[in-house]
Scaffold this active site. Sequence first.
Site, PDB file in Angstrom:
ATOM      1  N   THR A   1      31.322  31.635 -12.597  1.00 41.72           N
ATOM      2  CA  THR A   1      31.662  32.915 -13.235  1.00 41.72           C
ATOM      3  C   THR A   1      31.277  32.935 -14.715  1.00 41.72           C
ATOM      4  O   THR A   1      30.650  33.893 -15.190  1.00 41.72           O
ATOM      5  CB  THR A   1      33.185  33.162 -13.127  1.00 41.72           C
ATOM      6  OG1 THR A   1      33.625  32.777 -11.830  1.00 41.72           O
ATOM      7  CG2 THR A   1      33.540  34.606 -13.416  1.00 41.72           C
TER       8      THR A   1
ATOM      9  N   HIS B   1      36.825  38.549  -8.823  1.00 41.50           N
ATOM     10  CA  HIS B   1      36.831  37.545  -7.746  1.00 41.50           C
ATOM     11  C   HIS B   1      37.178  38.214  -6.414  1.00 41.50           C
ATOM     12  O   HIS B   1      37.264  37.548  -5.390  1.00 41.50           O
ATOM     13  CB  HIS B   1      37.899  36.474  -8.018  1.00 41.50           C
ATOM     14  CG  HIS B   1      37.582  35.517  -9.131  1.00 41.50           C
ATOM     15  ND1 HIS B   1      36.326  35.068  -9.403  1.00 41.50           N
ATOM     16  CD2 HIS B   1      38.400  34.887 -10.025  1.00 41.50           C
ATOM     17  CE1 HIS B   1      36.370  34.207 -10.417  1.00 41.50           C
ATOM     18  NE2 HIS B   1      37.620  34.088 -10.815  1.00 41.50           N
TER      19      HIS B   1
HETATM   20  P1  PAP Z   1      36.307  30.950 -12.961  1.00 45.30           P
HETATM   21  O1  PAP Z   1      37.501  30.096 -12.875  1.00 45.30           O
HETATM   22  O2  PAP Z   1      36.532  32.167 -13.795  1.00 45.30           O
HETATM   23  O3  PAP Z   1      35.726  31.281 -11.630  1.00 45.30           O
HETATM   24  P2  PAP Z   1      33.896  29.353 -13.397  1.00 45.30           P
HETATM   25  O4  PAP Z   1      33.013  29.530 -14.583  1.00 45.30           O
HETATM   26  O5  PAP Z   1      33.350  29.743 -12.093  1.00 45.30           O
HETATM   27  O6  PAP Z   1      35.241  30.091 -13.774  1.00 45.30           O
HETATM   28  O7  PAP Z   1      34.335  27.852 -13.276  1.00 45.30           O
HETATM   29  C1  PAP Z   1      33.952  26.825 -14.107  1.00 45.30           C
HETATM   30  C2  PAP Z   1      32.828  26.017 -13.502  1.00 45.30           C
HETATM   31  O8  PAP Z   1      31.568  26.545 -13.980  1.00 45.30           O
HETATM   32  C3  PAP Z   1      32.904  24.589 -13.959  1.00 45.30           C
HETATM   33  O9  PAP Z   1      32.266  23.799 -12.949  1.00 45.30           O
HETATM   34  P3  PAP Z   1      32.530  22.214 -12.820  1.00 45.30           P
HETATM   35  O10 PAP Z   1      34.021  22.026 -12.764  1.00 45.30           O
HETATM   36  O11 PAP Z   1      31.868  21.813 -11.540  1.00 45.30           O
HETATM   37  O12 PAP Z   1      31.912  21.563 -13.986  1.00 45.30           O
HETATM   38  C4  PAP Z   1      32.081  24.667 -15.240  1.00 45.30           C
HETATM   39  O13 PAP Z   1      31.669  23.425 -15.755  1.00 45.30           O
HETATM   40  C5  PAP Z   1      30.927  25.528 -14.777  1.00 45.30           C
HETATM   41  N1  PAP Z   1      30.197  26.170 -15.885  1.00 45.30           N
HETATM   42  C6  PAP Z   1      30.726  26.855 -16.938  1.00 45.30           C
HETATM   43  N2  PAP Z   1      29.745  27.284 -17.751  1.00 45.30           N
HETATM   44  C7  PAP Z   1      28.579  26.870 -17.216  1.00 45.30           C
HETATM   45  C8  PAP Z   1      27.214  26.996 -17.616  1.00 45.30           C
HETATM   46  N3  PAP Z   1      26.862  27.631 -18.725  1.00 45.30           N
HETATM   47  N4  PAP Z   1      26.258  26.448 -16.826  1.00 45.30           N
HETATM   48  C9  PAP Z   1      26.590  25.795 -15.692  1.00 45.30           C
HETATM   49  N5  PAP Z   1      27.874  25.642 -15.264  1.00 45.30           N
HETATM   50  C10 PAP Z   1      28.854  26.159 -16.019  1.00 45.30           C
END
Ligand code: PAP
Length: 334
Positions: free
Chosen positions: A82, A142
């Site tokens: 997201t 979502h």
């Molecule tokens: P949400 O809870 O609002 O759905 P969301 O951004 O989907 O948030 O969740 C965070 C995930 O996106 C994390 O994944 P991970 O736990 O596997 O690491 C987070 O690291 C990842 N994320 C956030 N920003 C980025 C980005 N710029 N590029 C790639 N992944 C990212």
Amino acid sequence: MPSKREKSATTTRPEDAVPSRSTCPKDFISTLPTREGWSTPLIQYNKYWHRPHVLEETLRVQDTFRPRADDIILVTQPKCGTTWLKALAFAIAHRARLSFADHPLLTRHPQHLVQFIEMPDPHILGHAHVDALPSPRLLATHLPLFSLLPHEMSSGDGCRCRIVYLCRDPKDALVSRWHFERKVDGHHMELEEALAMFCEGVSECGPFWDHCLEYWKESLARPDKVLFLKYEEIMADPVRAVRELAAFLGAPFSEEEESSGVPREVVRLCSFETLTGLPVNQAGGVDHGHFYMPNSAFFRKGVTGDWANHMSREMGEKLDLVVREKLQGSGLSF
Ligand code: PAP
């Protein structure tokens, strides 16, 4: 006369008929099936599982949200990317009026630049409602909008607005959620238990496969209205994904933008490395009243395949098997 909610629930999913709605959302919610296990109970409404405080807002969305033809809605299940999608879509949609040198993404968290329909954010709206935002709106959710708002989401020629759907390998989404609950909520469920619930379909906004499928089917029927993306594909070729996103949003990169490297600049600005290096994403947070959300909670590893560092091969295969069976025949796979 039945309320709109009773009508849509029974018209679209007779097998999932819900108890009749009382005048008080809290009373109505108390009649719905509940499962314990995650950091908050999950409550089942219209087949999907919701956190209690989000469900109250979800009922409000069902009653009041009206998509506009020029809306762009970014849809994800939790932990499917997201934050990344919000950053990319915001940077692309507003590139004509914003410079990369003092871009809002350098000083504001991506989650605070694009409003969730079902989670009003004081950073964006103050006390206003999402309806108060001027067109064209860039929104996020979502929620499974096609089953929640079957009438509002479709017009004679399909979906009423444009939707970008981003999904992710469910094993990575699950591991990311499990970490998030430990970090933000201090919740210590075993990963085996989280996996068992996820495989049953009991996860926030789950069943995971049903959520994907309702958007997948619409993307096949109306590719001009629903763009279906995967986290892994963006990771593999982010510049290509950014070009595809810009074209879908109706503003493809011009030759001049291509030759001056704008697509690459967007990718760099929204990358995990850039965003996690910014003070705004390292400290502070938002007080939502019943919980505090640190800005850093949305960044952990930002890679594909991290599930293998936490789950055994057997656990991964178990989830793969469930998802494969549920998606069988749809053309969608992970
Ligand atoms: P949400 O809870 O609002 O759905 P969301 O951004 O989907 O948030 O969740 C965070 C995930 O996106 C994390 O994944 P991970 O736990 O596997 O690491 C987070 O690291 C990842 N994320 C956030 N920003 C980025 C980005 N710029 N590029 C790639 N992944 C990212």
